[in-house]
Design a protein around this motif. Sequence first.
Motif, short mmCIF file in Angstrom:
data_model
loop_
_atom_site.label_atom_id
_atom_site.label_comp_id
_atom_site.label_asym_id
_atom_site.label_seq_id
_atom_site.Cartn_x
_atom_site.Cartn_y
_atom_site.Cartn_z
N ASP A 18 53.06 20.21 29.09
CA ASP A 18 52.39 19.08 28.42
C ASP A 18 52.77 19.02 26.94
O ASP A 18 52.99 17.93 26.39
CB ASP A 18 50.87 19.20 28.57
CG ASP A 18 50.40 18.93 29.99
OD1 ASP A 18 51.23 18.54 30.83
OD2 ASP A 18 49.20 19.13 30.26
N ASN A 19 52.84 20.17 26.30
CA ASN A 19 53.21 20.19 24.88
C ASN A 19 54.65 19.75 24.67
O ASN A 19 54.96 19.05 23.70
CB ASN A 19 53.01 21.60 24.30
CG ASN A 19 51.55 21.97 24.14
OD1 ASN A 19 50.70 21.10 24.03
ND2 ASN A 19 51.26 23.26 24.12
N ALA A 20 55.54 20.17 25.60
CA ALA A 20 56.94 19.78 25.49
C ALA A 20 57.11 18.28 25.64
O ALA A 20 57.86 17.63 24.89
CB ALA A 20 57.78 20.52 26.54
N ILE A 21 56.39 17.70 26.60
CA ILE A 21 56.44 16.24 26.80
C ILE A 21 55.87 15.53 25.57
O ILE A 21 56.45 14.56 25.08
CB ILE A 21 55.66 15.84 28.06
CG1 ILE A 21 56.35 16.37 29.32
CG2 ILE A 21 55.51 14.32 28.14
CD1 ILE A 21 55.54 16.20 30.59
N ASN A 22 54.76 16.04 25.05
CA ASN A 22 54.12 15.42 23.90
C ASN A 22 55.03 15.44 22.67
O ASN A 22 55.06 14.47 21.89
CB ASN A 22 52.80 16.12 23.59
CG ASN A 22 51.99 15.38 22.55
OD1 ASN A 22 51.65 14.22 22.72
ND2 ASN A 22 51.67 16.06 21.45
N ASP A 23 55.78 16.52 22.50
CA ASP A 23 56.72 16.60 21.38
C ASP A 23 57.74 15.47 21.43
O ASP A 23 58.06 14.85 20.41
CB ASP A 23 57.45 17.95 21.38
CG ASP A 23 56.56 19.09 20.90
OD1 ASP A 23 55.48 18.81 20.32
OD2 ASP A 23 56.95 20.26 21.09
#
Length: 358
Positions: A18-23
């Motif tokens: 989720d953090n990678a996508i959000n970045d």
Amino acid sequence: MPFIDLNAQYNAYKNEIDNAINDVLQNASFIGGAKLEEFESNLAQYVGIKHAIGCSSGTSALFLALMALGVGKDDEVIVPSFTFIATAEMVALIGAKPVFVDIDYKDYNLSLEEIQKAVTPKTKALVAVSIFGLMPDMFALKELCKNHNIALIEDGAQSFGASQKDIKSCAIADISCTSFFPSKPLGAYGDGGAIFTQDDELAQRIKIYLNHGQVQRYKHKYIGVNARLDTIQAAILNVKLKYLDEEIKKREAIAQIYDDNLKNCILPPRKDGFVNAWAQYSVRVSNREDWMQKLQDQGIPTAVHYPLGLHLQEAFEYLAYKKGDLPKTELLSNEILSLPMSAFLKEEHQARVIEAFQ
């Protein structure tokens, strides 16, 4: 019971994914950029090769590999019939002739003996599929191709993370391709693929071809295609790549439990010195339809990879192959049955599968 438990895998790495996508969303860099470059660098390091190039699918990876090698009209390319259609489909699409060759029961991959018989002066390349996650003897194939002055392409769509003598799949051939289709050992959340090579010139050509033949904005050196890997997919894959070797060890442990306990079927082949990525765990059974119904009645999903050899597909009728031409492929196509397999297969689910075969 899921055939492949993608939800469990996502939940295991949820925060990182989720953090990678959000970045990517926050940076609004959806095509190319730092996340794609990071992933390609990590891919190359993982495989142990100079160039790893992300692309839109395993299918486009094959097409780009053939383009880069200059395969075209009047060329012949040796391919297996026991595989997904993309392997031969791209050969035909580029204008060359697929030459179907039978398999070897020791690994369900191309037979070296049958390859030797199929080579002609028109043979430009050989596409070796690492079926179900188990590589063929890539070193023997490389020597064969060198002796006949033909290019070797590994279709590693099912074998990313596998190895031969501690050398990773996609590190040995002149050009190698893989798929990041969601169900693959390293799967995206959509389509994706990659191409691998040690050759600087081939790598540069592929990078140009996959972006409309463009060398700089609106300057086109070649006729190319749009086959770029989305940056969101690259970010997701970059997280999952860290856990791939751990997952393959889990797959091997699950495969060993199957091996030790399944009855009334022919188990998948194993070879010394090879690590299988276990993209599929596929047994052979007679009366396959009866087995599938029995398992379905018990809530156990199955799949057939693959029910009809490519040489007998309507799309390749123009090549004039007939039933009986590739007997091992045809027998395997009638008997093969894939069972639930993933690094997240629950013990109780596997126990139910095993019990059904008693």
